[in-house]
Design a protein around this motif. Structure first.
Motif, PDB file in Angstrom:
ATOM      1  N   LYS A   1      43.730  39.342 -25.140  1.00 16.46           N
ATOM      2  CA  LYS A   1      42.386  39.468 -23.928  1.00 16.46           C
ATOM      3  C   LYS A   1      41.786  38.202 -23.825  1.00 16.46           C
ATOM      4  O   LYS A   1      41.526  37.591 -24.637  1.00 16.46           O
TER       5      LYS A   1
ATOM      6  N   ASP B   1      39.752  42.416 -16.211  1.00 18.76           N
ATOM      7  CA  ASP B   1      40.458  42.336 -17.501  1.00 18.76           C
ATOM      8  C   ASP B   1      41.822  41.435 -17.169  1.00 18.76           C
ATOM      9  O   ASP B   1      42.688  41.752 -16.474  1.00 18.76           O
TER      10      ASP B   1
ATOM     11  N   ARG C   1      48.884  38.630 -17.662  1.00 19.36           N
ATOM     12  CA  ARG C   1      48.712  39.938 -16.879  1.00 19.36           C
ATOM     13  C   ARG C   1      47.187  39.999 -16.274  1.00 19.36           C
ATOM     14  O   ARG C   1      46.395  40.228 -17.114  1.00 19.36           O
TER      15      ARG C   1
ATOM     16  N   SER D   1      44.434  42.501 -14.498  1.00 23.49           N
ATOM     17  CA  SER D   1      44.399  43.931 -13.713  1.00 23.49           C
ATOM     18  C   SER D   1      43.964  43.800 -12.299  1.00 23.49           C
ATOM     19  O   SER D   1      43.731  42.544 -11.728  1.00 23.49           O
TER      20      SER D   1
ATOM     21  N   ARG E   1      46.603  46.415  -7.184  1.00 26.98           N
ATOM     22  CA  ARG E   1      47.612  46.606  -8.165  1.00 26.98           C
ATOM     23  C   ARG E   1      47.643  45.323  -9.222  1.00 26.98           C
ATOM     24  O   ARG E   1      46.899  44.337  -9.045  1.00 26.98           O
ATOM     25  N   PHE E   2      48.163  45.743 -10.216  1.00 30.81           N
ATOM     26  CA  PHE E   2      48.432  44.863 -11.324  1.00 30.81           C
ATOM     27  C   PHE E   2      49.234  43.407 -10.744  1.00 30.81           C
ATOM     28  O   PHE E   2      50.059  43.726 -10.003  1.00 30.81           O
TER      29      PHE E   2
END
Length: 134
Positions: A11, A20, A41, A43, A100-101
């Motif tokens: 993270k 995140d 990635r 969030s 959306r991610f």
């Protein structure tokens, strides 16, 4: 030839990101190689703080809708398969659309990233250039 084992998912720190965000370090050059490659990635609604890279950065959008903005410019929407280049020293941010991610591969050289302030909600919600207008 060598098959490299990527490190585990980490993270990313709140001082550099809103929301995140996770990364997998896919490649970190050693010795003469300064190449860095991460799968990142985001969030929904997550984004980087304003920052620069001393030697530039290239993003390859893998999934979702990416939002990218250079300081003083409009927000550009990028989609899977799009490649976005930010030149050396250009202050910018990038992140996920609010619904959306988003996943991108980030490629850059060296560790000379200069982090600045967080992107505010009004900045994040600013005018966007639709994909069809690029």
């Amino acid at each position: 030839m060598e098959i490299l084992k990527p490190s585990g998912t980490v993270k990313l720190p709140a001082e550099w990101f809103t929301g995140d965000v996770w990364a997998d370090v896919l490649y970190r050059g050693e010795g003469e190689s300064r190449a860095r490659l991460n799968a990142v990635r985001f969030s929904p609604g997550a984004r980087t703080a304003w920052h620069t890279h001393s030697l530039g950065q290239t993003l390859y959008i893998v999934e979702g809708v990416a939002l990218i903005q250079a300081r003083g410019g409009e927000i550009v929407q990028a989609h899977p398969g799009d490649v976005v280049y930010t030149p050396p020293g250009e202050q910018h941010w990038h992140g996920a659309a609010s619904d959306r991610f988003m996943v991108h591969l980030a490629l850059w050289e060296g560790d000379e990233t200069a982090w600045a302030e967080h992107v505010t909600d009004p900045e994040y919600g600013g005018a966007r250039i639709p994909r069809s207008e690029r």
